[in-house]
Design a protein around this motif. Structure first.
Motif, PDB file in Angstrom:
ATOM      1  N   PRO A 150       0.882  -1.141   0.019  1.00 60.57           N
ATOM      2  CA  PRO A 150       0.049  -0.115  -0.073  1.00 60.57           C
ATOM      3  C   PRO A 150       0.869   1.255   0.014  1.00 60.57           C
ATOM      4  N   PRO A 151       0.433   2.326  -0.484  1.00 59.44           N
ATOM      5  CA  PRO A 151       1.093   3.651  -0.515  1.00 59.44           C
ATOM      6  C   PRO A 151       1.465   4.098   0.946  1.00 59.44           C
ATOM      7  N   GLU A 152       2.732   4.468   1.107  1.00 62.69           N
ATOM      8  CA  GLU A 152       3.355   4.851   2.349  1.00 62.69           C
ATOM      9  C   GLU A 152       3.534   6.563   2.420  1.00 62.69           C
ATOM     10  N   PRO A 153       3.976   7.042   3.347  1.00 63.35           N
ATOM     11  CA  PRO A 153       4.139   8.397   3.497  1.00 63.35           C
ATOM     12  C   PRO A 153       5.448   8.746   2.780  1.00 63.35           C
ATOM     13  N   THR A 154       5.653   9.591   2.207  1.00 57.86           N
ATOM     14  CA  THR A 154       7.064  10.051   1.486  1.00 57.86           C
ATOM     15  C   THR A 154       7.776  11.236   2.307  1.00 57.86           C
ATOM     16  N   TRP A 168       5.553  17.993  -4.879  1.00 50.37           N
ATOM     17  CA  TRP A 168       5.695  16.870  -3.660  1.00 50.37           C
ATOM     18  C   TRP A 168       5.294  15.319  -4.067  1.00 50.37           C
ATOM     19  N   PRO A 169       6.239  14.531  -3.595  1.00 48.47           N
ATOM     20  CA  PRO A 169       6.187  13.214  -4.137  1.00 48.47           C
ATOM     21  C   PRO A 169       4.621  12.701  -3.334  1.00 48.47           C
ATOM     22  N   VAL A 170       4.160  11.552  -4.000  1.00 42.03           N
ATOM     23  CA  VAL A 170       2.884  10.906  -3.500  1.00 42.03           C
ATOM     24  C   VAL A 170       3.071   9.457  -4.003  1.00 42.03           C
ATOM     25  N   GLN A 171       2.709   8.483  -3.275  1.00 39.67           N
ATOM     26  CA  GLN A 171       2.404   7.049  -3.682  1.00 39.67           C
ATOM     27  C   GLN A 171       1.209   6.607  -3.831  1.00 39.67           C
ATOM     28  N   VAL A 172       1.004   5.881  -5.030  1.00 39.38           N
ATOM     29  CA  VAL A 172      -0.446   5.379  -5.349  1.00 39.38           C
ATOM     30  C   VAL A 172      -0.415   3.967  -5.483  1.00 39.38           C
ATOM     31  N   VAL A 204       4.476   4.287  -7.923  1.00 39.94           N
ATOM     32  CA  VAL A 204       3.530   3.328  -7.847  1.00 39.94           C
ATOM     33  C   VAL A 204       4.039   2.617  -6.738  1.00 39.94           C
ATOM     34  N   SER A 205       3.417   2.400  -5.474  1.00 38.59           N
ATOM     35  CA  SER A 205       3.722   1.676  -4.339  1.00 38.59           C
ATOM     36  C   SER A 205       3.502   0.118  -4.638  1.00 38.59           C
ATOM     37  N   GLY A 206       2.591  -0.298  -5.454  1.00 37.98           N
ATOM     38  CA  GLY A 206       2.156  -1.781  -5.483  1.00 37.98           C
ATOM     39  C   GLY A 206       0.925  -1.804  -6.381  1.00 37.98           C
ATOM     40  N   ILE A 207       0.770  -3.170  -6.505  1.00 41.85           N
ATOM     41  CA  ILE A 207      -0.498  -3.554  -7.507  1.00 41.85           C
ATOM     42  C   ILE A 207      -1.545  -4.343  -6.785  1.00 41.85           C
ATOM     43  N   PHE A 208      -2.790  -3.802  -6.826  1.00 46.58           N
ATOM     44  CA  PHE A 208      -3.710  -4.534  -5.889  1.00 46.58           C
ATOM     45  C   PHE A 208      -4.659  -5.117  -6.818  1.00 46.58           C
ATOM     46  N   ALA A 240      -6.818   5.740 -12.887  1.00 44.32           N
ATOM     47  CA  ALA A 240      -6.754   6.241 -11.669  1.00 44.32           C
ATOM     48  C   ALA A 240      -5.876   5.380 -10.859  1.00 44.32           C
ATOM     49  N   GLY A 241      -5.328   6.058  -9.621  1.00 41.22           N
ATOM     50  CA  GLY A 241      -4.515   5.545  -8.707  1.00 41.22           C
ATOM     51  C   GLY A 241      -4.963   5.738  -7.395  1.00 41.22           C
ATOM     52  N   LEU A 242      -4.938   4.588  -6.443  1.00 39.27           N
ATOM     53  CA  LEU A 242      -5.608   4.557  -5.213  1.00 39.27           C
ATOM     54  C   LEU A 242      -4.688   4.938  -3.943  1.00 39.27           C
ATOM     55  N   LEU A 243      -5.244   5.833  -3.331  1.00 34.36           N
ATOM     56  CA  LEU A 243      -4.507   6.514  -2.176  1.00 34.36           C
ATOM     57  C   LEU A 243      -4.716   5.538  -0.932  1.00 34.36           C
ATOM     58  N   SER A 244      -4.041   5.673  -0.087  1.00 32.20           N
ATOM     59  CA  SER A 244      -4.201   4.968   1.337  1.00 32.20           C
ATOM     60  C   SER A 244      -4.467   6.139   2.357  1.00 32.20           C
ATOM     61  N   ARG A 245      -4.623   5.731   3.546  1.00 32.72           N
ATOM     62  CA  ARG A 245      -4.845   6.597   4.779  1.00 32.72           C
ATOM     63  C   ARG A 245      -3.729   7.433   4.875  1.00 32.72           C
ATOM     64  N   GLU A 246      -2.488   6.669   4.626  1.00 39.57           N
ATOM     65  CA  GLU A 246      -1.105   7.312   4.743  1.00 39.57           C
ATOM     66  C   GLU A 246      -0.615   8.265   3.741  1.00 39.57           C
ATOM     67  N   SER A 247      -0.951   7.903   2.739  1.00 39.89           N
ATOM     68  CA  SER A 247      -0.513   8.867   1.741  1.00 39.89           C
ATOM     69  C   SER A 247      -1.486   9.938   1.080  1.00 39.89           C
ATOM     70  N   LEU A 248      -2.535   9.974   1.944  1.00 38.26           N
ATOM     71  CA  LEU A 248      -3.372  11.034   1.567  1.00 38.26           C
ATOM     72  C   LEU A 248      -3.010  12.538   1.909  1.00 38.26           C
TER      73      LEU A 248
END
Length: 739
Positions: A150-154, A168-172, A204-208, A240-248
């Motif tokens: 899952p996406p993590e904080p950057t 600013w970088p962001v993971q999805v 890209v943090s991962g594939i779900f 579209a890329g999915l954001l997590s609670r941590e990467s929001l």
């Protein structure tokens, strides 16, 4: 004071002797009770299905927006807000609480979304766009990570970003389908830029893989599961890329303060919506929209948006029209059924006139006579009503009591009222005056009474027609009864014309050398004074023709409206490439056509049931009217047989007596029904139900069939009646006092 006690042998004997007419009346009560008891619950169930279909096909979610709080930090910077996901949850809870328990009960659990503006994928390929999206609801939507994670904080939770700093970088996370189409693996960077060319750094943090791809939450951002073609224009594809609670929180810093908009969506649950709940839902939705904050407000006030109230108003108007039109058909059935029951009661009294007169002459009081007749009719009516309601409960989700009241009351009260009046007249001491002027005064009094009754019916029909024109068919029982009352009024006018016509024909035939024609015309002129049989025939034929015309017009208009709605939806889908707007317009048009189909088809079935039942009631009225006049008719014919009239010629004379009222009903009834259709269809709100305008086109073949059935019934009744009377001896018929 002694309570009148029925003479039970007399009650049982009368019931056995007149079992046939009583059974016919019971069948009428049972059948009409079945229809009147089953139709309203069936219409209500159809209304519930129509509401659910309309909501299911409209896509009219209840949405609430609110601006995010400013993230200004010290020294002209933006501060990373690590608890941004919790704020979104609080926003979702606040929106849910504002709905109230009544509205929450018909909505699915809310889904909160935070969606970025549409970005361009700048890899030099065909037009492809990308969005960052965060979805949150209780317990989902759940995913399984098949590659990466899952996406993590950057950055650190309390990072500060100066204005004008680099992107600013962001993971999805990417779904399997999106990752395969973009040919990206975990750790890869997605080349993105906004409309102004500002680069966005997304990794890209991962594939779900979704654990439940049918989860309603995915419907809000379908590009999260797979590429969506045409969402941003012809030839384009959206990912579209999915954001997590941590990467929001990182996504918030990757865009401007007002570029991410949080939304909570409440999707109606069709299974929980019923027709009865629609008014309260509309009222609550309107109240939410009225209290909604301004779209330009900079605070966190809730801004409600939805088309749900419009969808429910539309289907509410359509269901109201369907209820009103069903009530029109039910009232036509009730009107003819009441007339048939009155005719059956008249037949019973004619058969019992001698016995009732004898009982009265032997000293039986009128309350006892009326009580015995009331007991008999009440038992018959209640048993028939119970049978009809039992059948209604077997075929419908419930029963309606109020529509059965007119038939039950008529079945219970008509026979006792007619019988008591006949018994009272048998022993009254009023003699026929010898003075001609006094006899004329009595005749004029009777005529005035009949004219007063007819004037009352005409006045009621006029009032119902005026109410129908002014208030429409949904204005209550009075407007809905306009076709039935107008048909009865028209039948009364034809009943006035029949004696005049038969007397004119008789005068001309008196100069001819055709004795059979003279005898038939004489009998027809004598029988034309009986209003009730002709009233039943004309009213049944007119209202059957009205129902047939309504059914034909409704079927044509429904097909036209369905095709128009589908064509509109198809044209809208071909003419525009605006993604969501296209899908919404297509769904709305299809939903309108679908709503028409539960409602219009149900009303069409009821129309054809009425179109079949009404002629059957008319034929039953013909049989009862023929049976009521049979003793007098065949006594006259038997006397003529002693003067040389042959049996075949007697049948021709009988046919001559029965044919004029039937011919008048066969011709005048359908024409009266077509006239009523042309006068009232404009006020029935049929275009609201079918979605198409139309003009009534009478199915002349069906109307001709109604007329042919009535005329053919005479050809059946006369031989049957002749065969039944042939068994009686001439001495029995000619005996003084025999009826």
């Amino acid at each position: 004071m002694r309570i009148p006690v029925p003479h039970w042998p007399s009650v049982a004997g009368r019931a056995r002797a007149d079992a046939g007419p009583l059974l016919l009346a019971a069948v009428v009560v049972a059948v009409v009770t079945l229809l009147a008891g089953a139709v309203p619950p069936l219409v209500s169930a159809t209304a519930d299905a129509a509401v659910r279909d309309a909501v299911r096909g409209s896509g009219a979610d209840l949405q609430v927006h609110a601006r995010m709080e400013a993230d200004d930090g010290p020294g002209g910077s933006r501060a990373r807000h690590p608890r941004l996901a919790e704020d979104v949850d609080d926003f979702r809870t606040r929106a849910t609480d504002e709905l109230g328990p009544g509205l929450r009960a018909v909505l699915r659990p809310p889904v909160a979304t935070v969606i970025s503006p549409t970005l361009k994928i700048t890899d030099g390929s065909v037009l492809r766009t990308f969005q960052l999206a965060y979805l949150a609801r209780d317990g989902g939507p759940a995913v399984s990570w098949i590659a990466g994670g899952p996406p993590e904080p950057t950055a650190s939770e309390t990072a500060q970003v100066p204005y004008g700093a680099p992107p600013w970088p962001v993971q999805v996370g990417l779904s399997e389908a999106d990752a395969a189409a973009l040919q990206l693996r975990p750790g890869a960077r997605i080349p993105l830029a906004d409309d102004q060319g500002n680069v966005k750094k997304a990794q890209v943090s991962g594939i779900f893989r979704p654990q439940d791809s049918a989860d309603p939450a995915w419907r809000l951002v379908p590009a999260l599961l797979s590429p969506v073609a045409g969402a941003d224009g012809t030839g384009g594809t959206r990912f579209a890329g999915l954001l997590s609670r941590e990467s929001l929180p990182d996504a918030r810093l990757a865009f401007g303060q007002d570029e991410l908009r949080r939304t909570v969506r409440f999707t109606p649950e069709p299974a929980r919506l019923t027709w009865d709940a629609v008014p309260s839902v509309i009222a609550k939705v309107v109240a939410l929209k009225a209290a909604s904050g301004s779209s330009g407000a900079r605070d966190g006030s809730l801004k409600w948006e939805t088309g749900l109230d419009g969808v429910l108003r539309n289907v509410s108007a359509q269901v109201g029209a369907a209820f009103a039109q069903a009530s029109v058909l039910l009232l036509t059935l009730l009107a003819v059924a009441v007339l048939v029951l009155l005719l059956a009661a008249d037949l019973l009294v004619r058969r019992r006139a001698g016995a009732l007169a004898a009982a009265r002459q032997r000293g039986m009081s009128l309350p006892v006579i009326g009580g015995e007749l009331l007991l008999e009719s009440a038992v018959m009516a209640l048993l028939a009503t119970a049978a009809g309601l039992g059948l209604a409960l077997a075929v419908a989700p419930g029963v309606s009591w109020q529509w059965t009241a007119p038939v039950v009351v008529t079945a219970v009260a008509a026979g006792p009222a007619f019988g008591t009046l006949t018994a009272a007249r048998a022993t009254r001491d009023r003699r026929v005056p010898a003075n001609r002027s006094a006899r004329r005064w009595l005749r004029n009094t009777a005529r005035l009474r009949r004219a007063a009754v007819e004037a009352g019916v005409l006045l009621a029909a006029t009032g119902a027609a005026v109410a129908l024109y002014q208030r429409g068919v949904g204005g209550g029982v009075l407007p809905a009864s306009a076709p039935a009352l107008c048909a009865i009024a028209g039948a009364l006018l034809l009943a006035r014309a029949l004696p005049v016509g038969t007397r004119l024909v008789l005068r001309r035939l008196l100069r001819s050398r055709r004795p059979l024609a003279v005898f038939g015309a004489a009998r027809a002129a004598a029988a034309s004074a009986r209003v009730l049989p002709l009233l039943v025939l004309v009213t049944a034929a007119a209202l059957a023709s009205y129902a047939l015309t309504l059914g034909a017009a409704l079927g044509h208009a429904t097909a036209l409206g369905h095709a128009t709605a589908l064509g509109h939806a198809t044209a809208l889908g071909h003419a525009t490439a605006l993604g969501h707007a296209t899908a919404l317009g297509h769904a709305t048009a299809l939903g309108h056509a679908t709503v028409d189909s539960p409602l219009a088809s149900g009303l069409l079935r009821l129309t054809w049931v009425a179109a079949v039942t009404l002629p059957v009631l008319g034929l039953l009225g013909l049989a009862l009217g023929t049976a009521a006049g049979a003793p007098e008719r065949w006594q006259t014919l038997t006397r003529l047989r002693t003067l040389g009239l042959r049996p075949r010629e007697a049948r021709w004379v009988a046919a001559g007596e029965l044919l004029p009222p039937v011919a008048l009903a066969a011709v005048g009834g359908p024409l009266l029904g077509v006239l009523l259709a042309r006068l009232t269809f404009g006020s029935l709100a049929l275009p609201l139900l079918t979605g198409a305008d139309f003009t009534p086109a009478p199915p002349w073949w069906a109307l001709g069939l109604v007329a042919a059935v009535l005329l053919a019934a005479v050809a059946v009744v006369v031989p049957v009646e002749s065969a039944l009377r042939r068994r009686r001896r001439l001495s029995e018929v000619l005996r003084a006092g025999d009826t």
